[in-house]
Motif scaffolding. Structure first.
Motif, PDB file in Angstrom:
ATOM      1  N   UNK A  19       0.846  -1.203   0.000  1.00  0.00           N
ATOM      2  CA  UNK A  19       0.000   0.000   0.000  1.00  0.00           C
ATOM      3  C   UNK A  19       0.880   1.251   0.000  1.00  0.00           C
ATOM      4  N   UNK A  20       1.877   1.263   0.854  1.00  0.00           N
ATOM      5  CA  UNK A  20       2.784   2.416   0.936  1.00  0.00           C
ATOM      6  C   UNK A  20       3.475   2.662  -0.411  1.00  0.00           C
ATOM      7  N   UNK A  21       3.914   1.596  -1.060  1.00  0.00           N
ATOM      8  CA  UNK A  21       4.569   1.745  -2.361  1.00  0.00           C
ATOM      9  C   UNK A  21       3.647   2.366  -3.400  1.00  0.00           C
ATOM     10  N   UNK A  22       2.393   1.956  -3.389  1.00  0.00           N
ATOM     11  CA  UNK A  22       1.432   2.493  -4.358  1.00  0.00           C
ATOM     12  C   UNK A  22       0.977   3.904  -3.998  1.00  0.00           C
ATOM     13  N   UNK A  23       1.147   4.311  -2.756  1.00  0.00           N
ATOM     14  CA  UNK A  23       0.752   5.663  -2.350  1.00  0.00           C
ATOM     15  C   UNK A  23       1.584   6.742  -3.035  1.00  0.00           C
ATOM     16  N   UNK A  24       2.716   6.379  -3.620  1.00  0.00           N
ATOM     17  CA  UNK A  24       3.509   7.344  -4.403  1.00  0.00           C
ATOM     18  C   UNK A  24       2.693   7.925  -5.548  1.00  0.00           C
ATOM     19  N   UNK A  25       1.699   7.196  -5.993  1.00  0.00           N
ATOM     20  CA  UNK A  25       0.909   7.637  -7.141  1.00  0.00           C
ATOM     21  C   UNK A  25      -0.052   8.760  -6.784  1.00  0.00           C
ATOM     22  N   UNK A  26      -0.518   8.784  -5.557  1.00  0.00           N
ATOM     23  CA  UNK A  26      -1.452   9.818  -5.099  1.00  0.00           C
ATOM     24  C   UNK A  26      -2.647   9.986  -6.046  1.00  0.00           C
ATOM     25  N   UNK A  27      -3.251   8.862  -6.412  1.00  0.00           N
ATOM     26  CA  UNK A  27      -4.448   8.922  -7.250  1.00  0.00           C
ATOM     27  C   UNK A  27      -5.375   7.768  -6.886  1.00  0.00           C
ATOM     28  N   UNK A  28      -6.373   7.556  -7.700  1.00  0.00           N
ATOM     29  CA  UNK A  28      -7.365   6.522  -7.429  1.00  0.00           C
ATOM     30  C   UNK A  28      -6.793   5.117  -7.381  1.00  0.00           C
ATOM     31  N   UNK A  29      -5.692   4.895  -8.051  1.00  0.00           N
ATOM     32  CA  UNK A  29      -5.095   3.556  -8.059  1.00  0.00           C
ATOM     33  C   UNK A  29      -4.614   3.181  -6.659  1.00  0.00           C
ATOM     34  N   UNK A  30      -3.987   4.121  -5.970  1.00  0.00           N
ATOM     35  CA  UNK A  30      -3.532   3.818  -4.609  1.00  0.00           C
ATOM     36  C   UNK A  30      -4.727   3.532  -3.700  1.00  0.00           C
ATOM     37  N   UNK A  31      -5.831   4.211  -3.935  1.00  0.00           N
ATOM     38  CA  UNK A  31      -7.063   3.953  -3.179  1.00  0.00           C
ATOM     39  C   UNK A  31      -7.604   2.566  -3.499  1.00  0.00           C
TER      40      UNK A  31
END
Length: 114
Positions: A19-31
């Motif tokens: 989850x933390x790794x995907x939070x770099x995207x700061x968009x709906x994908x991380x959600x």
């Protein structure tokens, strides 16, 4: 079956790193990734708890140490990978992760309804 249950628990243990790794995207994908792992924690709760119990009660100390070592290596691998990926590749990885976790969640629900 023990390996599968421990695998389910392992996936659960890696959730924060992923989850933390995907939070770099700061968009709906991380959600989407966050939601998929939140759903996993609910639908696979019985299996997650059984995997944890197996680790704590039925596996040898050597096996538990080996599992913890592999978990740490996997966590470090994903941290490093997600930090180094260009955003376009990270987006693809996280989209795939969200899809796979959603599929796993559906499979767990189907398995539990049998």
């Amino acid at each position: 079956m023990k390996d599968k249950l421990v695998g389910i628990y392992t996936t659960y243990q890696l959730r924060e790193t992923l989850i933390h790794g995907c939070n770099r995207l700061e968009n709906g994908i991380s959600t989407d990734v966050q939601t998929a792992f939140d759903d996993y924690a609910v639908v696979a709760k019985d299996y997650i708890l059984e995997g944890k119990r197996l680790l704590n009660e039925e596996l040898s100390a050597v096996d538990v140490v080996e599992w913890k070592t592999l978990l740490a290596k996997a966590g470090n691998h994903y941290k490093q990978k997600f930090n180094q990926l260009p955003l376009t590749e990270l987006k693809q990885e996280c989209q795939q992760l969200a899809r796979e976790m959603t599929t796993i969640n559906k499979q767990v629900i189907a398995l539990k309804s049998q």
